[in-house]
Scaffold this motif. Structure first.
Motif, short mmCIF file in Angstrom:
data_model
loop_
_atom_site.label_atom_id
_atom_site.label_comp_id
_atom_site.label_asym_id
_atom_site.label_seq_id
_atom_site.Cartn_x
_atom_site.Cartn_y
_atom_site.Cartn_z
N HIS A 190 0.90 -1.19 0.28
CA HIS A 190 -0.10 0.08 -0.07
C HIS A 190 0.76 1.39 -0.02
CE1 HIS A 190 -3.23 -2.91 0.91
NE2 HIS A 190 -2.26 -3.32 2.00
N ARG A 191 1.95 1.43 -0.88
CA ARG A 191 2.62 2.53 -0.90
C ARG A 191 3.42 2.66 -2.23
NH1 ARG A 191 7.88 0.21 2.43
NH2 ARG A 191 8.52 -1.48 1.07
N ILE A 192 4.21 3.66 -2.50
CA ILE A 192 4.71 3.87 -3.78
C ILE A 192 6.48 3.89 -3.45
CG2 ILE A 192 4.98 5.39 -5.81
CD1 ILE A 192 2.18 4.12 -5.43
N ILE A 193 7.26 3.27 -4.33
CA ILE A 193 8.48 3.31 -4.01
C ILE A 193 9.26 4.21 -5.11
CG2 ILE A 193 10.65 2.22 -4.06
CD1 ILE A 193 9.39 -0.06 -2.29
N VAL A 194 10.20 5.10 -4.76
CA VAL A 194 10.79 5.86 -5.64
C VAL A 194 12.29 5.18 -5.54
CG1 VAL A 194 11.41 8.23 -6.56
CG2 VAL A 194 9.30 7.80 -5.14
N ALA A 195 12.86 4.79 -6.91
CA ALA A 195 14.19 4.33 -6.80
C ALA A 195 14.89 4.69 -8.04
CB ALA A 195 14.00 2.84 -6.80
N SER A 196 16.36 4.57 -7.79
CA SER A 196 17.05 5.12 -9.03
C SER A 196 17.00 3.79 -10.06
CB SER A 196 18.55 5.38 -8.48
OG SER A 196 18.99 4.22 -8.13
N ARG A 197 17.39 4.13 -10.99
CA ARG A 197 17.60 2.93 -12.01
C ARG A 197 18.44 1.75 -11.64
NH1 ARG A 197 20.83 4.68 -17.65
NH2 ARG A 197 20.45 2.45 -17.98
N ASP A 198 19.40 1.93 -10.62
CA ASP A 198 20.25 0.87 -10.14
C ASP A 198 19.69 0.22 -8.91
OD1 ASP A 198 20.87 2.75 -8.57
OD2 ASP A 198 23.17 2.69 -8.82
N GLY A 199 18.41 0.35 -8.28
CA GLY A 199 17.84 -0.08 -7.39
C GLY A 199 17.94 0.74 -5.95
N ALA A 200 18.52 1.74 -5.87
CA ALA A 200 18.74 2.71 -4.61
C ALA A 200 17.34 3.34 -4.48
CB ALA A 200 19.79 3.69 -4.83
N ILE A 201 16.76 3.07 -3.34
CA ILE A 201 15.45 3.64 -3.09
C ILE A 201 15.65 4.95 -2.32
CG2 ILE A 201 13.49 3.50 -1.28
CD1 ILE A 201 14.10 0.44 -1.05
N LEU A 202 15.19 5.96 -3.16
CA LEU A 202 15.21 7.35 -2.87
C LEU A 202 14.18 7.87 -2.01
CD1 LEU A 202 16.07 8.29 -6.61
CD2 LEU A 202 17.79 7.72 -5.20
N GLY A 203 12.92 6.97 -1.85
CA GLY A 203 11.90 7.61 -1.04
C GLY A 203 10.96 6.60 -1.05
N VAL A 204 10.01 6.76 -0.06
CA VAL A 204 8.74 6.01 0.05
C VAL A 204 7.50 6.87 0.29
CG1 VAL A 204 7.46 4.24 1.38
CG2 VAL A 204 10.05 4.17 0.94
N ILE A 205 6.42 6.55 -0.32
CA ILE A 205 5.09 7.46 -0.46
C ILE A 205 4.05 6.52 0.24
CG2 ILE A 205 3.69 9.05 -1.41
CD1 ILE A 205 5.94 9.18 -3.71
N GLY A 206 3.88 6.88 1.42
CA GLY A 206 2.54 6.09 2.09
C GLY A 206 3.32 5.69 3.51
N THR A 207 2.47 5.47 4.31
CA THR A 207 2.67 4.74 5.59
C THR A 207 2.95 3.32 5.61
OG1 THR A 207 0.49 4.19 6.10
CG2 THR A 207 1.20 6.51 6.80
N GLY A 208 2.49 2.56 4.32
CA GLY A 208 2.52 1.15 4.29
C GLY A 208 1.38 0.43 4.86
N ALA A 209 0.61 0.96 5.43
CA ALA A 209 -0.55 0.39 6.13
C ALA A 209 -1.80 0.78 5.19
CB ALA A 209 -0.83 0.83 7.52
N PRO A 210 -2.79 -0.07 4.90
CA PRO A 210 -3.93 0.33 4.15
C PRO A 210 -5.04 1.45 4.89
CG PRO A 210 -4.32 -1.80 4.97
CD PRO A 210 -3.00 -1.50 5.40
N GLY A 211 -5.26 2.44 4.00
CA GLY A 211 -6.21 3.32 4.39
C GLY A 211 -6.16 4.40 3.43
N ASN A 212 -6.95 5.72 3.65
CA ASN A 212 -7.09 6.49 2.88
C ASN A 212 -7.01 7.88 3.37
OD1 ASN A 212 -8.30 8.08 0.49
ND2 ASN A 212 -10.36 7.21 0.80
N ALA A 213 -5.78 8.35 3.39
CA ALA A 213 -5.60 9.93 4.14
C ALA A 213 -4.62 10.60 3.15
CB ALA A 213 -5.01 9.46 5.53
N ASP A 214 -4.84 11.84 2.97
CA ASP A 214 -4.14 12.90 2.11
C ASP A 214 -2.91 13.30 3.48
OD1 ASP A 214 -5.29 12.37 -0.07
OD2 ASP A 214 -6.42 14.28 0.18
N GLY A 215 -1.73 14.08 2.86
CA GLY A 215 -0.91 14.36 3.81
C GLY A 215 0.38 14.51 3.28
N SER A 216 1.46 14.36 4.03
CA SER A 216 2.92 14.22 3.78
C SER A 216 3.13 12.61 3.23
CB SER A 216 3.76 14.73 4.79
OG SER A 216 3.66 13.73 5.73
N SER A 217 4.18 12.31 2.70
CA SER A 217 4.52 11.31 2.21
C SER A 217 4.75 10.12 3.18
CB SER A 217 5.94 11.02 1.48
OG SER A 217 7.05 11.61 2.40
#
Length: 483
Positions: A190-217
């Motif tokens: 339940h999240r979006i992962i932002v990564a470089s083309r070689d696999g380095a995780i640059l950021g994660v958007i979402g708490t990782g728990a299912p839900g429906n809430a706006d706000g910061s990443s």
């Protein structure tokens, strides 16, 4: 007040998320909520965030999912554990194959919830959305009453947890070509992962728990997010939040998440459009940007919709809403659960999953490139009108060619719209996990793909991984995601 004792849970049933079968007598002193549903019922799965919230607020509550199978696809019944993980269910699940519990509790439809008090009495049944608002005050009253009587166990029960993985059920993937970044729908988490083309995780958007809430990443919550489209000029990522029936946008550089379309409720039938957050949507699964519009593969409505980027006004664009494989003018054509959409800048191409078809939209007309009927599918590389694919979930465009996530054939196929030829580029056709020469490589129900820097990045959904195909060396490898 005459109360009815709850029937006990029959021996011999299959249990998941617990190391032993549970019984009503074992749970004496706790409040029990039985949730009758099926993993093929989207309304049932939408209740999961509310159930998790009830659990968090009430350590004396034990939630048990009673999975009562109906008419489900092999993809659901073939791997219940995957369905459970994808839905974010961490409480016990009992499989009621023979409808024994369904009959014992007098259930008539999904989803239905049965509340049982700490003495094992059935207090009532309820159904429908808004579950937390209805049950929370009632559970409060029951807990206070039984605590005063010295009959309440408030310690939370602990159940077996599934091992963590970086990705779980990644459905779609897109790219920021200027910034050389990948955006991955980590749908099961339940999240979006932002990564470089070689696999380095640059950021994660979402708490990782299912839900429906706006706000910061770090505050925002999604539920089974799927399709992604990145507007490089505006610095905005659009997300088809399929489980919440909404379209979300993530704005850079502040990484704020905002709902721009959908009410959060599933539309019961195809609607007529209107202002973005005032219109109910139905299972948006993929997105494509073209001109001033965001085009939406609206699987649950059997249509393609579009949203004006400036006003966020929504309207049905193609499809009558009837399920079928019918070509013709935009609103007379019929689709069957379209789940992938892409543009080459002039036309739209649709992975029409339920019809095992690829559709083309240009100059106000829908045309079928691959596919014959809802019952016709297979695995055949040849001229497009004779070719066969099986339940394609994703589609991409690159240098005038189309690339298809041929999901149930576990392949990536190439379609040349000019010549009509279809060729397999990745996959042996056998489900599995194997790197190496592209023709021998094995995938498991790939859901989406994107070309970034000359390499194809594939959301290998069933393998919980991103695979990389090099079209020059014809070799498949796995992207290692890392911090």
């Amino acid at each position: 007040m005459n109360l009815t004792a709850a029937p006990d849970l029959p021996a011999g049933l299959e249990w998941l998320n617990t190391d032993h079968p549970l019984s009503i007598s074992e749970l004496a002193g706790r409040i029990v909520l039985l949730c009758f549903g099926t993993f093929a019922c989207s309304n049932c799965m939408r209740m999961v965030p509310e159930l998790r919230r009830l659990e968090e607020d009430h350590p004396e509550l034990v939630v048990i999912e009673v999975h009562t199978p109906g008419f489900e696809s092999p993809a659901v019944t073939g791997n219940l554990q995957e369905a459970i993980r994808c839905a974010g269910i961490d409480y016990p699940v009992v499989i009621d194959h023979d409808h024994l519990l369904w009959q014992a509790f007098g259930i008539r439809n999904w989803p239905t919830f049965v509340l049982i008090d700490p003495e094992g009495h059935v207090l009532g049944k309820t159904a429908g959305e808004g579950l937390y608002g209805r049950l929370n005050p009632r559970i409060d009253r029951i807990a206070r009453d039984f605590e005063q009587r010295g009959m309440l166990v408030k310690k939370r029960l602990q159940f077996a947890a599934a091992p963590a993985t970086v990705l779980y059920h990644p459905d779609k993937i897109t790219a920021d070509h200027a910034g050389m970044r990948l955006f991955i729908s980590d749908s099961g988490h339940h999240r979006i992962i932002v990564a470089s083309r070689d696999g380095a995780i640059l950021g994660v958007i979402g708490t990782g728990a299912p839900g429906n809430a706006d706000g910061s990443s770090s505050e925002a919550a999604f539920y089974l997010p799927e399709g992604l489209a990145f507007d490089e000029e505006a610095g905005v990522l659009y997300v088809a939040d399929a489980g919440n029936h909404t379209i979300r946008q993530v704005s850079w550089p502040d990484l704020r998440v905002e709902t721009v379309a959908g009410t959060g409720l599933e539309a019961p039938s195809p609607g007529e459009g209107g202002p973005g957050t005032g219109v109910a949507l139905n299972a948006p699964r993929d997105l494509a940007l073209m001109g001033d519009y965001l085009y939406i593969a609206m699987a649950g409505a059997n249509q393609v919709w579009r949203m004006d980027l400036a006003t966020h006004t929504l309207e049905p664009y193609a499809g009558s809403g009837l399920e079928g494989l019918t070509d013709g003018p935009l609103r007379e054509a019929a689709f069957a659960g379209p789940s992938g959409i892409v543009t080459d800048g002039e036309a739209l191409y649709i992975a029409d999953s339920g019809a095992s078809a690829i559709r083309h939209i240009q100059r106000g007309v829908v045309e079928t490139l691959i596919g014959h009927s809802l019952e016709d599918f297979g695995d055949l590389d040849t001229i497009a009108r004779m070719a066969r694919i099986h339940h394609p979930m994703g589609i991409a465009s690159h240098q005038g060619l189309l690339y298809i996530a041929d999901t149930y054939n576990h392949k990536i196929k190439e379609l040349d719209p000019g010549t009509g030829w279809v060729l397999t580029r990745v996959g042996s056709g056998d489900r599995g996990y194997q790197n190496g020469v592209s023709g021998d490589a094995r995938l498991s129900e790939p859901g989406g793909l994107v070309n970034l820097g000359g390499l194809w990045y594939i959301a290998d959904t069933g393998n919980h991984a991103v695979r990389v195909y090099d079209p020059v060396s014809h070799v498949v490898s796995t992207l290692t995601l890392r911090r």
